[in-house]
Design an enzyme around this catalytic site. Structure first.
Site, PDB file in Angstrom:
ATOM      1  N   ASP A  14       0.816  -1.222   0.000  1.00 43.62           N
ATOM      2  CA  ASP A  14       0.000   0.000   0.000  1.00 43.62           C
ATOM      3  C   ASP A  14       0.850   1.273   0.000  1.00 43.62           C
ATOM      4  O   ASP A  14       0.355   2.355   0.264  1.00 43.62           O
ATOM      5  CB  ASP A  14      -0.937  -0.003   1.215  1.00 43.62           C
ATOM      6  N   ASP A  37       1.437   4.869   7.850  1.00 43.93           N
ATOM      7  CA  ASP A  37       0.455   4.060   7.132  1.00 43.93           C
ATOM      8  C   ASP A  37       1.148   2.874   6.452  1.00 43.93           C
ATOM      9  O   ASP A  37       0.900   2.546   5.301  1.00 43.93           O
ATOM     10  CB  ASP A  37      -0.314   4.905   6.117  1.00 43.93           C
TER      11      ASP A  37
END
Length: 135
Positions: A14, A37
């Site tokens: 991601d 993240d």
């Protein structure tokens, strides 16, 4: 490039452009913020063919297709030393098993226990070995 190396080793699929930020410093200097993240897709994969990076490395996204020449090609595009990125990848791939085990131990001592953590550590160790061997 080091962030890309790290994400390839942990199966961080991601890591797209919106997961990176720049800090502007006085005098016009700038630097990359700490990574955030960050997630590994390894525990959720059904097949290794699903391990696709968000950004290409030498025109490849499938982690199992990326070789040293792809890292060097990507490095050239980024004006980064290709031999250096391959050396950094191999170095981190060798260190990652111990680093992952250290995190697992710290989590255990803090009372954070879950079967997924053991699975994640084992899969990161396996993936780092696979990626490291191809460079």
């Amino acid at each position: 490039m080091r962030a890309q190396v790290f994400n390839a080793l942990i199966g961080g699929t991601d890591a797209h452009g919106k997961n990176y930020s720049i800090i502007y410093e006085p005098g016009g200097a700038f630097r990359l913020t700490p990574l955030y993240d960050v997630i590994s897709f390894l525990p959720y994969q059904q097949r290794r063919s699903q391990l696709l990076l968000a950004m290409t490395i030498g025109e490849k996204r499938a982690i199992d297709e990326i070789r040293a020449e792809h890292w060097q090609r990507a490095s050239e595009i980024c004006a980064y030393d290709g031999e250096r990125v391959v050396a950094e990848l191999q170095e981190l791939a060798a260190k990652l098993p111990d680093l992952a085990a250290t995190v697992r131990t710290a989590c255990d001592k803090a009372g954070l226990r879950h079967p997924m953590l053991d699975q994640l550590v084992n899969q990161i160790v396996d993936n780092a070995g696979r990626v490291g061997q191809r460079t």
